[in-house]
Design an enzyme around this catalytic site. Structure first.
Site, PDB file in Angstrom:
ATOM      1  N   GLY A 233      54.601 -13.093  76.056  1.00 15.90           N
ATOM      2  CA  GLY A 233      55.016 -14.410  76.522  1.00 15.90           C
ATOM      3  C   GLY A 233      55.991 -14.263  77.667  1.00 15.90           C
TER       4      GLY A 233
ATOM      5  N   CYS B 248      54.320  -6.741  73.462  1.00 14.66           N
ATOM      6  CA  CYS B 248      55.243  -7.083  74.549  1.00 14.66           C
ATOM      7  C   CYS B 248      56.357  -7.989  74.020  1.00 14.66           C
ATOM      8  CB  CYS B 248      54.475  -7.691  75.720  1.00 14.66           C
ATOM      9  SG  CYS B 248      55.419  -7.712  77.239  1.00 14.66           S
ATOM     10  N   TYR B 249      56.377  -9.268  74.399  1.00 20.45           N
ATOM     11  CA  TYR B 249      57.414 -10.159  73.868  1.00 20.45           C
ATOM     12  C   TYR B 249      57.399 -10.135  72.333  1.00 20.45           C
ATOM     13  CZ  TYR B 249      60.009 -14.395  72.709  1.00 20.45           C
ATOM     14  OH  TYR B 249      60.916 -15.267  72.174  1.00 20.45           O
TER      15      TYR B 249
ATOM     16  N   HIS C 206      50.221  -3.554  76.981  1.00 21.18           N
ATOM     17  CA  HIS C 206      49.194  -4.525  76.579  1.00 21.18           C
ATOM     18  C   HIS C 206      47.894  -3.813  76.184  1.00 21.18           C
ATOM     19  CE1 HIS C 206      51.245  -8.287  77.571  1.00 21.18           C
ATOM     20  NE2 HIS C 206      51.891  -7.531  78.445  1.00 21.18           N
TER      21      HIS C 206
ATOM     22  N   GLU D 253      45.323  -5.082  74.987  1.00 22.18           N
ATOM     23  CA  GLU D 253      44.148  -5.953  75.118  1.00 22.18           C
ATOM     24  C   GLU D 253      43.503  -5.911  76.506  1.00 22.18           C
ATOM     25  OE1 GLU D 253      47.257  -6.765  74.873  1.00 22.18           O
ATOM     26  OE2 GLU D 253      47.816  -8.591  75.937  1.00 22.18           O
TER      27      GLU D 253
ATOM     28  N   ASP E 105      26.452 -22.730  79.874  1.00 16.75           N
ATOM     29  CA  ASP E 105      27.515 -23.242  79.010  1.00 16.75           C
ATOM     30  C   ASP E 105      27.171 -24.591  78.387  1.00 16.75           C
ATOM     31  OD1 ASP E 105      28.707 -21.008  80.007  1.00 16.75           O
ATOM     32  OD2 ASP E 105      29.994 -22.075  81.421  1.00 16.75           O
TER      33      ASP E 105
ATOM     34  N   LYS F 291      32.487 -15.768  78.689  1.00 15.68           N
ATOM     35  CA  LYS F 291      31.080 -15.989  79.061  1.00 15.68           C
ATOM     36  C   LYS F 291      30.094 -15.204  78.189  1.00 15.68           C
ATOM     37  CE  LYS F 291      28.335 -17.956  82.079  1.00 15.68           C
ATOM     38  NZ  LYS F 291      28.491 -19.335  82.555  1.00 15.68           N
TER      39      LYS F 291
END
Ligand code: XMP
Length: 514
Positions: A56, A83-84, A170, A172, A229, A370
């Site tokens: 964050g 992280c945060y 991170h 991710e 979509d 996607k």
């Protein structure tokens, strides 16, 4: 439905929160993103297999820093702070967080101790992605540092007994080389997740959520654009409420060859909802007459789309809800989360629900990326060729005709585009080139055909490879393929007399020419 293992992600407003959720789903584990302020009691009721605290923008030292309920650390549920989320964990559990002497941003080398359940099977040194000003300088009691960088002695910390972990980098993002493995370790080694979740299961959950909103009688209006979509959204809502869904498809006349027919056919056969097709090509062409500026073209097309849609919707009488196929990257691009400058105003129907007087929106794909939308489409029974289509811009072929748009010019792009697609498919390359199309350049050039001088259009071939469409490289199509395409275009498409190949990457060029 049997209780499914679930990971709850507390969102502290980080840029990558949805990416964390996606990485969890990639491991076939169901995940939910909830606000950071959810009380521990409520989390306990949800019985998660693990909790992840996201990154964050705040600092834990800020006066108004978002502080999660301290009691979540006593639930006995495995926890990973990123992280945060790590700094907060350190702060709340009695460690120390201080401003880093050297702010780390970007790719950094990290050294990893493999003794932790979190770092099992990770190699001792690799690149990770850092973005922080603050860092943990003293672990809370019971914790040990399990990773370091040159400037960050506690790049990861672990309390194996309580199964509470923190990483400053991170895991991710793809730049963190061993990030996926680290997250998989957390999910399997630490949380004991077995990977019992599939796209079919996602469909079930989404269907129930739609039914919760609409109740037994609610009706839904959906703007079908012809793209992947909105088609997937329609299939999902159809599964939830059947014929109470009405789809309106505005055909602006700028679709690829055979595409409008394909969309209409799929919905008539597989999802027999009330389906309205508005053929509005002549109106769009009329309004684009004489217009050459790309942004102006986009705005006119966007405006006409709304007008045509509105007129059709009004004929249908009152429907209860408005649905659209917004996906996660659209949420980001529309500015909720980034300050990215608008390079091109993407054609969308953002203001439409309000103009039509709908208070509530149904956006069942809002949290998906996607490729997840495509997988969901397949799970719902949409045909592969529809689901795996390459991206296509909202304003369609109109922005692939440079300058003024006329029916004749659109026909040249449509036919040449079809030839390029056909040859790429025959060469078995559809899956390895991300996006490919032709552009009708405004350029005329001299040629000779059957002893006659010609002065006709130049068609450009554009083909790119890219992961995210934010940057792209021009695809190295085999020359033989390029030769076949070129030959066919000048032979088969009237008024195309020259073919050129676009060899520019993005940046500096964009993928589309307009
Ligand atoms: P650019 O040309 O910006 O394209 O590099 C990036 C991706 O976005 C698509 N694109 C659009 N999509 N409305 C859309 O819905 C638009 O106005 C638009 N312009 C570009 C483009 O096809 C590529 O996939």
């Amino acid at each position: 439905m049997a209780a499914r293992q679930k990971i709850i992600i507390l969102d502290f407003g980080g840029q990558y929160t949805q990416l964390i959720a996606r990485r969890v789903r990639e491991n076939h584990v169901y995940s939910e993103v909830v606000p950071w302020s959810v009380p521990a009691e409520e989390l306990k009721k949800a019985a998660p297999a693990g909790i992840i605290l996201s990154g964050g923008p705040s600092s834990v030292q800020d006066e108004n820093a978002p502080l999660c309920d301290r009691a979540i650390y006593d639930l006995g549920v495995p926890l990973l702070g990123i992280c945060y989320g790590m700094q907060l964990t350190a702060q709340l559990l009695g460690g120390r967080v201080e401003r880093a002497t050297e702010r780390e941003y970007g790719r950094v080398n990290v050294r990893i101790n493999s003794g932790s359940a979190l770092t099992q099977a990770l190699s001792p040194e690799s690149a990770c992605w850092m973005s922080h000003t603050w860092q943990v300088t003293k672990c809370p009691p019971g914790f040990a540092a399990v990773a370091q960088t040159d400037n960050c002695p506690i790049a990861a910390m672990a309390n194996e007994e309580k199964r509470i972990y923190g990483v400053q980098f991170h895991p991710e993002v793809t730049h963190t080389q061993q990030g996926r493995l680290l997250l998989a370790n957390f999910l399997t080694n630490v949380c004991g997740c077995t990977g019992d979740w599939t796209m079919e299961a996602y469909a079930d959950i989404a269907v129930r959520q739609i039914q919760d909103i609409t109740g037994e009688h609610g009706t839904v209006l959906l703007a079908l654009s012809g793209g992947v979509d909105s088609s997937v959204a329609a299939a999902l809502i159809y599964r939830a409420i059947g014929k109470r869904l009405t789809c309106v498809y505005v055909d602006h006349g700028f679709m690829r060859k055979g595409e409008s027919e394909q969309v209409c056919d799929v919905f008539r056969r597989l999802f027999p909802v009330r389906f309205v097709r508005a053929d509005a090509a002549s109106r769009f062409f009329a309004d684009l007459k004489g217009v050459t500026e790309p942004e102006q073209k986009r705005h006119i097309i966007g405006r006409d789309f709304v007008e045509v849609f509105k007129a059709e919707a009004q004929k249908l009488g009152k429907l209860d809800y408005f649905a659209q196929g917004t996906i996660y990257p659209d949420v980001i691009e529309s500015g909720q989360g980034t300050n990215a400058a608008v390079i091109k105003s993407h054609h969308n129907v953002g203001g439409l629900p309000k103009e039509l007087g709908f208070a509530e929106l149904i956006e069942p794909l809002r949290m998906l990326f996607k490729d997840e939308v495509r997988a969901l489409g397949e799970a719902l029974g949409l045909p592969r060729e529809l689901v795996w289509r390459q991206p296509f811009p909202g304003p369609g072929l109109a922005i692939r005709v440079i300058g003024e748009v006329t029916p004749e010019k659109v026909e040249i792009v449509r036919e040449s585009d079809f030839i390029l697609r056909d040859e790429i498919a025959k060469a078995g390359l559809s899956g390895s080139v991300s996006q490919y199309f032709t552009v009708l350049t405004g350029v005329h050039s001299v040629g000779v055909m059957g002893d006659e001088r010609t002065y006709d259009y130049t068609v450009a071939l554009r083909a790119v490879t890219t992961d995210d469409f934010m940057t792209a490289d021009w695809a190295r199509l085999p020359y033989d393929l390029v030769a076949r395409v070129s030959e066919r275009i000048v032979n088969e498409v009237p008024h195309a007399s020259r073919v050129v190949l676009d060899v520019t990457s993005k940046p500096p060029a964009s993928i589309e020419w307009e």
